[in-house]
Structure formats: structure tokens, C-alpha cells
Design a protein around this motif. Structure first.
Motif, short mmCIF file in Angstrom:
data_model
loop_
_atom_site.label_atom_id
_atom_site.label_comp_id
_atom_site.label_asym_id
_atom_site.label_seq_id
_atom_site.Cartn_x
_atom_site.Cartn_y
_atom_site.Cartn_z
N ALA A 17 0.82 -1.21 0.00
CA ALA A 17 0.00 0.00 0.00
C ALA A 17 0.85 1.26 0.00
O ALA A 17 0.45 2.29 -0.52
CB ALA A 17 -0.94 0.01 1.20
N GLU A 107 -4.42 5.48 10.26
CA GLU A 107 -4.23 4.97 8.91
C GLU A 107 -2.77 4.59 8.67
O GLU A 107 -2.47 3.64 7.95
CB GLU A 107 -4.67 6.03 7.90
CG GLU A 107 -4.42 5.64 6.47
CD GLU A 107 -4.73 6.74 5.48
OE1 GLU A 107 -5.13 6.41 4.36
OE2 GLU A 107 -4.57 7.93 5.83
N TYR A 134 -10.79 6.87 13.52
CA TYR A 134 -9.82 6.61 12.45
C TYR A 134 -9.20 7.92 12.00
O TYR A 134 -9.90 8.83 11.57
CB TYR A 134 -10.55 5.93 11.29
CG TYR A 134 -9.69 5.55 10.12
CD1 TYR A 134 -8.76 4.52 10.22
CD2 TYR A 134 -9.83 6.19 8.89
CE1 TYR A 134 -8.00 4.14 9.13
CE2 TYR A 134 -9.08 5.82 7.80
CZ TYR A 134 -8.16 4.79 7.92
OH TYR A 134 -7.42 4.43 6.85
N ARG A 136 -6.68 9.89 9.52
CA ARG A 136 -5.99 9.86 8.22
C ARG A 136 -4.55 10.36 8.36
O ARG A 136 -4.28 11.26 9.15
CB ARG A 136 -6.72 10.74 7.20
CG ARG A 136 -8.04 10.19 6.79
CD ARG A 136 -7.83 9.13 5.76
NE ARG A 136 -9.08 8.71 5.18
CZ ARG A 136 -9.15 7.76 4.29
NH1 ARG A 136 -8.07 7.16 3.86
NH2 ARG A 136 -10.31 7.40 3.80
N LEU A 145 -14.64 4.58 12.01
CA LEU A 145 -14.38 3.43 11.14
C LEU A 145 -14.96 2.19 11.80
O LEU A 145 -14.52 1.79 12.88
CB LEU A 145 -12.88 3.24 10.90
CG LEU A 145 -12.51 2.05 10.01
CD1 LEU A 145 -13.07 2.20 8.61
CD2 LEU A 145 -11.00 1.86 9.97
N GLN A 147 -15.19 -1.54 12.29
CA GLN A 147 -14.26 -2.65 12.11
C GLN A 147 -14.80 -3.86 12.85
O GLN A 147 -15.58 -3.72 13.79
CB GLN A 147 -12.89 -2.32 12.73
CG GLN A 147 -12.24 -1.07 12.21
CD GLN A 147 -10.91 -0.83 12.89
OE1 GLN A 147 -9.88 -1.05 12.29
NE2 GLN A 147 -10.92 -0.39 14.13
N ALA A 165 -12.99 -4.15 7.51
CA ALA A 165 -13.34 -2.72 7.53
C ALA A 165 -14.27 -2.51 6.35
O ALA A 165 -13.83 -2.19 5.24
CB ALA A 165 -12.10 -1.85 7.45
N ALA A 167 -16.28 -0.24 5.23
CA ALA A 167 -16.29 1.04 4.50
C ALA A 167 -15.28 1.04 3.36
O ALA A 167 -15.48 1.72 2.35
CB ALA A 167 -16.01 2.20 5.44
N PHE A 168 -14.20 0.28 3.52
CA PHE A 168 -13.17 0.19 2.48
C PHE A 168 -13.32 -1.08 1.66
O PHE A 168 -12.48 -1.36 0.80
CB PHE A 168 -11.78 0.25 3.10
CG PHE A 168 -11.49 1.50 3.86
CD1 PHE A 168 -11.68 2.75 3.29
CD2 PHE A 168 -11.02 1.45 5.17
CE1 PHE A 168 -11.42 3.92 3.98
CE2 PHE A 168 -10.76 2.61 5.87
CZ PHE A 168 -10.96 3.85 5.28
N GLY A 169 -14.31 -1.90 1.97
CA GLY A 169 -14.44 -3.19 1.30
C GLY A 169 -13.22 -4.05 1.56
O GLY A 169 -12.79 -4.82 0.70
N PHE A 170 -12.66 -3.94 2.76
CA PHE A 170 -11.36 -4.55 3.07
C PHE A 170 -11.51 -5.67 4.08
O PHE A 170 -12.16 -5.50 5.12
CB PHE A 170 -10.41 -3.49 3.62
CG PHE A 170 -9.03 -4.00 3.92
CD1 PHE A 170 -8.11 -4.16 2.91
CD2 PHE A 170 -8.67 -4.34 5.21
CE1 PHE A 170 -6.83 -4.64 3.18
CE2 PHE A 170 -7.41 -4.81 5.50
CZ PHE A 170 -6.48 -4.97 4.47
#
Length: 193
Positions: A17, A107, A134, A136, A145, A147, A165, A167-170
Motif C-alpha cells: 500500500a 491509517e 480513524y 488519516r 471506522l 471494524q 473494515a 467502509a473500504f471493502g477490506f
């Protein structure tokens, strides 16, 4: 299985990342823990440095965080304060969007994924939501966030958690050491010491 106390220091190499490094220092206090660290990286061609000082109570609930950041746009600082029951102040102002959060999640930091697993103390097969404040990396904006952590079967002395998570599709499978510090956060960071 409970965790051993963390070592005096730990560090992580950022992976796909971003390119960079994080170092954290842990200090046991009479009423909890102090965690101080710095992470520096280049991401999408932009460089940044984030320095943090996080105060935790004895159950690993976030009580305070001072976060500073430097990027090409200058320096910034954000102060978070929490009552330990889910009420927060951001830079001295009420932050109702964080109501119910017990953790801070930076982050820029793999270390902050340590906080909820210590606090939750999940047994294998257990699942818990762990919403967090969360922050940034570049502009220090603070958002909620959502989780979730699900502890799966241990592999030797290592604990494994399925992390999400939405919201991030993670989603990711995180591996922790005997002190509850992330060893492997696929695509994000790997413990370097």
C-alpha cells in the motif's frame, strides 16, 4: 490465551500500500500503557511522517492520543481525548460521530491494530465489532471506522484474526505474536523487529 506484555519497542515495514517504516515504544504505567511511535512513508508519490503518543488504560482502552503529521502541505496536530466509555473530544470539541468507539486507529500505523485485540481478549471462534476513531495520515481528519475482528484457531503461539473494515471493502487475516503485536498484515505491513 492472554498476551504477554509488549516489548519495549517494535517496528514494521510498510508493504504494497505504501513504502516506509514504523517504530513504536511501549511503556507500562501505574494505570495503563503509553505508546509512542513514528511512521514515515511515501504513498502515491506523496511523502508524510506521522508521530503519535497514545495513552491507554489498564484494559487497553484508548484514553488519549496526540498525533502530529508533516507532509508537503506543512505540519498539523490533532488531540483526541476519551472517557473510556465511548465519548470523545477532538481538539477539545465534542465528537459525537465517535460515540461508542473505544480505540484509536491510525491509517499510518500497524501498531494500532494491537489495541482492540488486547482489549477484546477474544477466544478462538469469537467475533466482536470494534469501531474506532480513524485518523488519516496526511490531513489528520478523524472519522468513525466500523471494524470487526474474528479470532480463528491459533497456530502454535500465534493468534490469527479475520479483520474487516466494510467502509473500504477490506478484509484480511492478521497474525499476532505472543505480545499481541501484528506480525503480518498482508499488503499493509510486516513486523521487522
Amino acid at each position: 490465551m492472554s498476551f504477554r506484555p509488549p516489548p519495549a519497542t517494535a517496528c514494521w515495514q510498510h508493504l504494497e500500500a505504501r513504502s516506509g517504516f514504523e517504530v513504536a515504544y511501549f511503556q507500562r504505567l501505574a494505570d495503563g500503557w503509553a505508546v509512542d511511535g513514528t511512521t514515515a512513508a511515501v504513498e502515491d508519490g506523496r511523502t508524510w511522517i506521522v508521530t503519535y503518543s497514545i495513552g491507554l488504560d489498564a484494559t487497553w482502552v484508548t484514553r488519549s492520543a496526540r498525533i502530529t503529521a508533516r507532509s508537503e502541505s506543512g505540519s498539523q496536530e490533532t488531540l483526541l481525548a476519551a472517557d473510556g466509555a465511548g465519548t470523545w473530544l477532538v481538539d477539545g470539541e465534542p465528537a459525537p460521530h465517535l460515540d461508542g468507539c473505544l480505540d484509536v486507529d491510525l491509517e499510518s500505523s500497524a501498531m494500532t491494530n494491537t489495541l482492540p485485540v488486547h482489549r477484546l481478549a477474544l477466544a478462538a471462534g469469537e467475533h466482536a465489532d470494534a469501531p474506532a476513531g480513524y485518523v488519516r495520515a496526511v490531513d489528520l481528519t478523524v472519522a468513525r471506522l466500523e471494524q470487526a475482528y474474528r479470532r480463528i484457531a491459533d497456530h502454535g503461539p500465534r493468534q490469527h484474526y479475520d479483520y474487516a473494515a466494510p467502509a473500504f471493502g477490506f478484509t484480511s487475516r492478521l497474525v499476532y505474536d505472543e505480545s499481541g503485536l501484528v506480525l503480518d498484515y498482508p499488503g499493509i505491513a510486516r513486523r521487522a523487529g
